[in-house]
Every structure is written in C-alpha cells, then in structure tokens.
Design an enzyme around this catalytic site. Structure first.
Site, PDB file in Angstrom:
ATOM      1  N   ARG A  75       0.811  -1.230   0.000  1.00  0.00           N
ATOM      2  CA  ARG A  75       0.000   0.000   0.000  1.00  0.00           C
ATOM      3  C   ARG A  75       0.839   1.272   0.000  1.00  0.00           C
ATOM      4  NH1 ARG A  75      -2.862  -3.738   2.707  1.00  0.00           N
ATOM      5  NH2 ARG A  75      -1.926  -3.111   4.665  1.00  0.00           N
TER       6      ARG A  75
ATOM      7  N   GLU B 230       5.215 -10.512  15.342  1.00  0.00           N
ATOM      8  CA  GLU B 230       4.726 -11.101  16.586  1.00  0.00           C
ATOM      9  C   GLU B 230       5.026 -12.606  16.595  1.00  0.00           C
ATOM     10  OE1 GLU B 230       0.663 -10.226  17.189  1.00  0.00           O
ATOM     11  OE2 GLU B 230       0.642 -11.031  19.230  1.00  0.00           O
TER      12      GLU B 230
HETATM   13  P1  AMP Z   1       4.255  -2.614  11.397  1.00  0.00           P
HETATM   14  O1  AMP Z   1       5.525  -3.186  10.862  1.00  0.00           O
HETATM   15  O2  AMP Z   1       3.722  -3.359  12.567  1.00  0.00           O
HETATM   16  O3  AMP Z   1       4.368  -1.121  11.671  1.00  0.00           O
HETATM   17  O4  AMP Z   1       3.131  -2.816  10.294  1.00  0.00           O
HETATM   18  C1  AMP Z   1       3.113  -1.987   9.220  1.00  0.00           C
HETATM   19  C2  AMP Z   1       2.589  -2.653   7.984  1.00  0.00           C
HETATM   20  O5  AMP Z   1       1.507  -3.542   8.232  1.00  0.00           O
HETATM   21  C3  AMP Z   1       2.074  -1.589   7.057  1.00  0.00           C
HETATM   22  O6  AMP Z   1       2.614  -1.842   5.776  1.00  0.00           O
HETATM   23  C4  AMP Z   1       0.573  -1.717   7.088  1.00  0.00           C
HETATM   24  O7  AMP Z   1       0.076  -1.708   5.780  1.00  0.00           O
HETATM   25  C5  AMP Z   1       0.276  -3.024   7.745  1.00  0.00           C
HETATM   26  N1  AMP Z   1      -0.624  -2.919   8.918  1.00  0.00           N
HETATM   27  C6  AMP Z   1      -0.299  -3.210  10.192  1.00  0.00           C
HETATM   28  N2  AMP Z   1      -1.345  -3.078  11.006  1.00  0.00           N
HETATM   29  C7  AMP Z   1      -2.375  -2.670  10.246  1.00  0.00           C
HETATM   30  C8  AMP Z   1      -3.744  -2.326  10.511  1.00  0.00           C
HETATM   31  N3  AMP Z   1      -4.277  -2.402  11.751  1.00  0.00           N
HETATM   32  N4  AMP Z   1      -4.511  -1.928   9.488  1.00  0.00           N
HETATM   33  C9  AMP Z   1      -3.992  -1.856   8.229  1.00  0.00           C
HETATM   34  N5  AMP Z   1      -2.721  -2.169   7.910  1.00  0.00           N
HETATM   35  C10 AMP Z   1      -1.909  -2.566   8.907  1.00  0.00           C
END
Ligand code: AMP
Length: 170
Positions: free
Chosen positions: A58, A95
C-alpha cells in the site's frame, strides 16, 4: 475534511484480534484521496527530497504521487524475490516469526535525501527495516510519512527520524 469517515475498521482481519484499517473508501473518494496526497507532499516541499521510497504494497499507492509533487524519483521496497536486479535484504521480527523486504542495490546513493512512505504505522518493524536498507546504501533518511499512525502501538519509538501522519489514532 472528515477523513476518518472514509477509513473503515475491519475487525479480525487478516487474523483474529487485529482491527484492520481499510483505506479503500478513502482511495475511492476523489476529494479525500487528493487531500491525503497533498497533505503528505506539502509537508516535505522545499526539503531537498530526491527519492520517495514506498513499501509494498500500500506504500506504492501514495509514494509515486508524492514523488511527482516533490520533483523526486520513486523507489520500491518489495517483498522477497520480486525485484529483478541485484538487491539488499533486511529481515525483521513479527509477533510470530519474521518477514523480509528488499531494495535494489542501485535504487539510492549517498547523494540521495529520502522520504519513506507507507499507509499505516503499526509496531514500526516494517519501517525500521526499510530505513536500515536505505541507509545501508548510504542515503540519508530525512523523514517517514504515513496516512495513519496507530499511535497506541508506539511504532514511532522505533524510528529515529521525524514522522508525519495525516491521521493519528490514540
Ligand atoms: P508494522 O511493521 O507493525 O508497523 O506494520 C506496518 C505494515 O503492516 C504496514 O505496511 C501496514 O500496511 C500493515 N498494517 C499493520 N497493522 C495494520 C492495521 N491495523 N490496518 C492496516 N494495515 C496494517
């Protein structure tokens, strides 16, 4: 602009316990889409940004129009095995288990000032790994920009550059 009304919460997607922020209603609304892209680009005008890095998938929606607005190039960071040329990879913890992202060796150089872009900042693991890749190639990470910061997850703490988000959920 009431942007939040164009973001849909989808409980238990893609797995139980996660409330997914579905941005497709916002993408489909011309005024909301323009507002988000313009807000992200406006924040970084005049900062000498030469490359805008988007993270698959995205991040690819927002990074190219921001790059065009800033007069910068677009660089994709992709999931493993997708890039055709010589690449660097970075593994990072989830996780449960690990994930990997890749960038082309020649995508950025020591002369680049880079803006990193993704749709959602959650735990910050993905963006932290993406920043490592860009720095491995010698470029400077100027800032990270997101449409949504899930601030209650504390992802910003893992990033050592300024972050900007259009929407923050606390
Ligand atoms: P993180 O590495 O945990 O910061 O996760 C970031 C990536 O996961 C991004 O590329 C987001 O598109 C996706 N992502 C994580 N959590 C969500 C959520 N609650 N809603 C939508 N996309 C998420």
């Amino acid at each position: 602009m009431e942007l939040r009304t164009h973001i849909r919460d989808v409980p238990d997607f893609p797995k139980k316990g996660i409330v997914f922020k579905d941005i497709t209603p916002m993408l489909g609304n011309p005024a909301a889409l323009a507002h988000v892209v313009q807000a992200m680009a406006a924040k970084f005008q005049g900062q000498g940004i030469t490359k805008v890095v988007g993270i698959e998938s995205r991040g690819f929606i927002f990074a190219p129009p921001i790059a065009i607005a800033l007069g910068a190039g677009f660089v994709p960071i992709r999931k493993p095995g997708k890039l055709p040329w010589k690449s660097r990879r970075q593994e990072y913890g989830l996780e449960y288990g690990t994930d990997t992202i890749e960038i082309h060796d020649d995508a950025v150089t020591a002369r680049d000032r880079v803006l990193m872009v993704d749709d959602v900042l959650a735990t910050g693991g993905t963006m932290e790994a993406a920043c490592k890749l860009v720095r491995l190639l010698g470029a400077e990470v100027v800032a990270c920009a997101f449409v949504i910061d899930l601030a209650f997850l504390g992802g910003a703490k893992r990033l050592d550059v300024p972050i900007f988000s259009v929407l923050e959920y606390t």
